[in-house]
Design a protein around this motif. Structure first.
Motif, PDB file in Angstrom:
ATOM      1  N   ASP A 139      10.530  -1.564  -5.365  1.00 31.06           N
ATOM      2  CA  ASP A 139      10.627  -0.164  -5.815  1.00 31.06           C
ATOM      3  C   ASP A 139       9.619   0.126  -6.925  1.00 31.06           C
ATOM      4  OD1 ASP A 139      12.638   0.186  -4.015  1.00 31.06           O
ATOM      5  OD2 ASP A 139      14.273  -0.036  -5.464  1.00 31.06           O
ATOM      6  N   GLU A 140       9.433  -0.852  -7.802  1.00 28.39           N
ATOM      7  CA  GLU A 140       8.502  -0.693  -8.922  1.00 28.39           C
ATOM      8  C   GLU A 140       7.062  -0.521  -8.403  1.00 28.39           C
ATOM      9  OE1 GLU A 140       6.915  -3.110 -12.865  1.00 28.39           O
ATOM     10  OE2 GLU A 140       8.523  -3.993 -11.651  1.00 28.39           O
ATOM     11  N   GLU A 141       6.677  -1.356  -7.428  1.00 23.59           N
ATOM     12  CA  GLU A 141       5.329  -1.282  -6.847  1.00 23.59           C
ATOM     13  C   GLU A 141       5.121   0.043  -6.114  1.00 23.59           C
ATOM     14  OE1 GLU A 141       4.549  -6.067  -6.089  1.00 23.59           O
ATOM     15  OE2 GLU A 141       5.352  -4.821  -4.488  1.00 23.59           O
ATOM     16  N   ILE A 142       6.144   0.497  -5.385  1.00 21.02           N
ATOM     17  CA  ILE A 142       6.036   1.765  -4.651  1.00 21.02           C
ATOM     18  C   ILE A 142       5.897   2.939  -5.624  1.00 21.02           C
ATOM     19  CG2 ILE A 142       7.302   3.374  -3.143  1.00 21.02           C
ATOM     20  CD1 ILE A 142       8.272   0.858  -1.585  1.00 21.02           C
ATOM     21  N   GLU A 143       6.620   2.877  -6.741  1.00 17.38           N
ATOM     22  CA  GLU A 143       6.522   3.933  -7.757  1.00 17.38           C
ATOM     23  C   GLU A 143       5.114   3.965  -8.379  1.00 17.38           C
ATOM     24  OE1 GLU A 143       7.215   7.190  -9.445  1.00 17.38           O
ATOM     25  OE2 GLU A 143       8.817   6.351  -8.187  1.00 17.38           O
ATOM     26  N   MET A 144       4.568   2.791  -8.647  1.00 16.53           N
ATOM     27  CA  MET A 144       3.204   2.704  -9.194  1.00 16.53           C
ATOM     28  C   MET A 144       2.184   3.259  -8.190  1.00 16.53           C
ATOM     29  SD  MET A 144       3.099   1.446 -12.268  1.00 16.53           S
ATOM     30  CE  MET A 144       1.493   0.731 -12.531  1.00 16.53           C
ATOM     31  N   THR A 145       2.431   2.984  -6.914  1.00 13.87           N
ATOM     32  CA  THR A 145       1.544   3.479  -5.855  1.00 13.87           C
ATOM     33  C   THR A 145       1.609   5.001  -5.769  1.00 13.87           C
ATOM     34  OG1 THR A 145       1.809   1.419  -4.632  1.00 13.87           O
ATOM     35  CG2 THR A 145       1.009   3.311  -3.384  1.00 13.87           C
ATOM     36  N   ARG A 146       2.803   5.559  -5.915  1.00 16.31           N
ATOM     37  CA  ARG A 146       2.949   7.026  -5.913  1.00 16.31           C
ATOM     38  C   ARG A 146       2.077   7.654  -6.997  1.00 16.31           C
ATOM     39  NH1 ARG A 146       9.289   6.375  -5.276  1.00 16.31           N
ATOM     40  NH2 ARG A 146       9.436   6.449  -3.003  1.00 16.31           N
ATOM     41  N   MET A 147       2.103   7.038  -8.179  1.00 15.34           N
ATOM     42  CA  MET A 147       1.304   7.549  -9.293  1.00 15.34           C
ATOM     43  C   MET A 147      -0.193   7.441  -8.980  1.00 15.34           C
ATOM     44  SD  MET A 147       3.516   5.916 -12.394  1.00 15.34           S
ATOM     45  CE  MET A 147       2.335   6.225 -13.680  1.00 15.34           C
ATOM     46  N   ALA A 148      -0.589   6.293  -8.399  1.00  9.40           N
ATOM     47  CA  ALA A 148      -2.007   6.081  -8.053  1.00  9.40           C
ATOM     48  C   ALA A 148      -2.481   7.081  -7.000  1.00  9.40           C
ATOM     49  CB  ALA A 148      -2.198   4.657  -7.537  1.00  9.40           C
ATOM     50  N   VAL A 149      -1.618   7.370  -6.002  1.00 13.19           N
ATOM     51  CA  VAL A 149      -1.961   8.318  -4.937  1.00 13.19           C
ATOM     52  C   VAL A 149      -2.091   9.731  -5.504  1.00 13.19           C
ATOM     53  CG1 VAL A 149      -1.075   9.449  -2.848  1.00 13.19           C
ATOM     54  CG2 VAL A 149      -1.043   6.963  -3.010  1.00 13.19           C
ATOM     55  N   ARG A 150      -1.156  10.126  -6.377  1.00 13.53           N
ATOM     56  CA  ARG A 150      -1.211  11.463  -6.987  1.00 13.53           C
ATOM     57  C   ARG A 150      -2.496  11.636  -7.806  1.00 13.53           C
ATOM     58  NH1 ARG A 150       4.350  10.508  -8.788  1.00 13.53           N
ATOM     59  NH2 ARG A 150       5.756  11.213  -7.143  1.00 13.53           N
ATOM     60  N   PHE A 151      -2.836  10.587  -8.548  1.00 11.81           N
ATOM     61  CA  PHE A 151      -4.063  10.638  -9.358  1.00 11.81           C
ATOM     62  C   PHE A 151      -5.288  10.788  -8.462  1.00 11.81           C
ATOM     63  CE2 PHE A 151      -7.737   8.503 -11.231  1.00 11.81           C
ATOM     64  CZ  PHE A 151      -7.877   9.217 -12.414  1.00 11.81           C
TER      65      PHE A 151
END
Length: 524
Positions: free
Chosen positions: A177-189
């Protein structure tokens, strides 16, 4: 005066010592002969004849051939020999944004960002990077519309570790879940950055595909839409992976290693491995063939503040017009590649010089004649079932209509007379670019992997060069005539007040001279 005399004496001494040395070497008595050494120098006897030079040679069969082995689970292993200490090895998977019709759009984008994160064997990305560091290695993942590629470049001695790592990354990712959340932030950026970049080319490429293949296959979004970032989770990813990350859709490709060694590693780590999502039967594999629709995608956008600063980029409107070409599996792919090279182009501020394409049509006919145009570049996108030849141009918003007419005229002129010198230059430039790119090990790796994934074999560079040499002006005219019968795809970005209608663009591409219909206005 005294200093001058000293300098002269010193020069004379050097001259004498040099002459003396030369005389000593020329004296046969001082030259070592067979069975006799120079006793004064204490050197060993010189053999009867000087050593003959030894050159590295290919062993019997040509060593540049690409070897392919199919394992029991139908996974293909392809390798290309290349001398050197380092190798590039990777997994290419027939999976990308074109396969997301029945899924949330943006899964491939997420998987690209999640690559080389924690797995069953490695607790974090740092551990993976430290493992690779021991072999001087680096890793990368790239997702395109039809392929996702996990690659590692490292010392060839660490091949076993590299293949083990690749298998673990592709088949045993933790997707916490932590990695997926970090990925969400990276994709939004990344999405924010995409809309703010001075260079609109990635955005226009996305738009032209959406216009050309409306809501199907390669026309589906490559970047994750903002509204989907919160919806993609481990369950969605596992559902997709179970269908598309199967051995029959994979190629393990390597450059700079022995084929037998790579096959052994593949059997050890990729044969009979249970993926983390289970080995249930695949249900919904999308085998849709691309349907070219043509059409227009417009995005009205204020481009006046794209690049501020001491030398700001002026406000520009960007237009891309494309027509369907052919897939890379068809024979016409080579004439289209030559045509794309012949059109060439670039920015109005490109530095000149040999090989920069300053004699291509878009430079000679467009940028050299119309000083107000900032860019005119030809692109050719090709896939296993379709292709798209586009011209991207940018200019001041007030001159959009004139710019569109210049592009449509260039499309019509493609079917006209082609000079022998012009054609030969384009063919030579294409061959030169091909051979220069294939000097790079990672490029060879990608070429091997993609060709084997699509065709189970690989055309070698000299075969491609032979096909390029055979292209004639009649081949170019034939493929262009066929292409001009299709509906155009149009992408427009910026201030579109003066943009001609889609019907007018279509009419211009159907005419003999490529001109837009005349507009008569009472008031200007």
């Amino acid at each position: 005066p005294q200093r001058g005399v000293l300098c002269f004496q010193l020069k004379e001494k050097r001259k004498k010592s040099f002459l003396g040395t030369r005389e000593r070497f020329n004296d046969p008595a001082n030259t070592p002969r067979a069975g006799r050494g120079d006793t004064r120098a204490g050197l060993p006897p010189v053999p009867g004849s000087f050593l003959q030079p030894v050159f590295a040679a290919a062993e019997g069969r040509e060593r540049f051939e690409t070897r392919v082995t199919v394992l029991e689970n139908v996974l293909r292993v392809a390798s290309q020999n290349k001398f050197g200490q380092f190798c590039t090895v990777g997994l290419l998977i027939n999976s990308g944004s074109r396969h997301e019709a029945k899924y949330l759009s943006g899964i491939a984008h997420f998987l690209e960002k999640l690559a080389f994160s924690s797995t069953a064997q490695f607790s974090s990305k740092d551990e993976i990077l430290l493992t690779l560091e021991k072999h001087g290695g680096i890793c990368d993942c790239q997702a395109s519309r039809d392929t996702i590629m996990y690659a590692v470049s490292a010392d060839a001695k660490g091949l076993d570790t590299v293949v083990n790592l690749l298998a673990d990354v592709a088949l045993q990712p933790r997707l916490s879940d932590e990695e997926i959340e970090m990925t969400r932030m990276a994709v939004r950026f990344e999405l924010e950055d995409l809309n703010m970049r001075p260079d609109p080319e990635p955005l226009l490429t996305e738009m032209i595909h959406a216009a050309a293949y409306r809501e199907n296959t390669v026309g589906l979004k490559r970047f994750c839409p903002v509204e989907n970032t919160d919806k993609i989770d481990q369950k969605v990813l596992h559902s997709y992976l179970s269908n598309y990350y199967t051995p029959d859709r994979m190629v393990l490709a390597g450059v700079g290693i022995e084929h037998e060694q790579l096959v052994e590693c593949a059997k050890k780590y990729l044969l009979g491995v249970e993926p983390v999502w289970g080995s249930a039967q695949t249900k919904e594999v999308d085998r849709s063939v691309a349907q070219y629709t043509g059409g227009i995608v417009k995005v009205e956008k204020d481009m006046s503040d794209v690049s501020l600063g001491p030398t700001p980029i002026p406000e520009l409107t960007h237009i891309m017009i494309g027509l369907e070409s052919c897939s890379f599996l068809e024979e016409d792919f080579i004439p289209f590649a030559v045509l794309n090279m012949m059109m060439g182009g670039g920015g109005s501020f490109s530095a000149g010089g040999p090989g920069k394409g300053m004699f291509t049509r878009l430079y000679l006919n467009v940028l050299n004649r119309h000083h107000w145009m900032y860019n005119a570049t030809s692109y050719h996108h090709s896939y296993e079932d379709t292709g798209l030849l586009c011209i991207h141009a940018s200019a001041d918003p007030k001159q959009v209509r004139e710019m569109v007419e210049i592009i449509t005229r260039e499309f019509i002129l493609m079917a006209g007379a082609i000079g022998e010198v012009e054609l030969e230059r384009a063919k030579t430039q294409l061959k030169s670019m091909l051979m220069m790119n294939l000097e790079s090990r990672p490029v060879i790796f990608e070429d091997v992997g993609r060709q084997v994934l699509a065709t189970n074999t690989r055309k070698l560079p000299h075969e491609l060069c032979a096909l390029i040499s055979k292209v004639k002006s009649t081949d170019i005219k034939r493929v262009v005539t066929k292409m001009l019968h299709k509906k155009p795809a149009v992408a427009a970005l910026g201030d579109l007040t003066d943009l001609p209608t889609y019907e007018h663009i279509q009419e211009a591409l159907s005419s003999k001279d490529g001109r837009l219909p005349r507009l008569y206005r009472l008031f200007r």
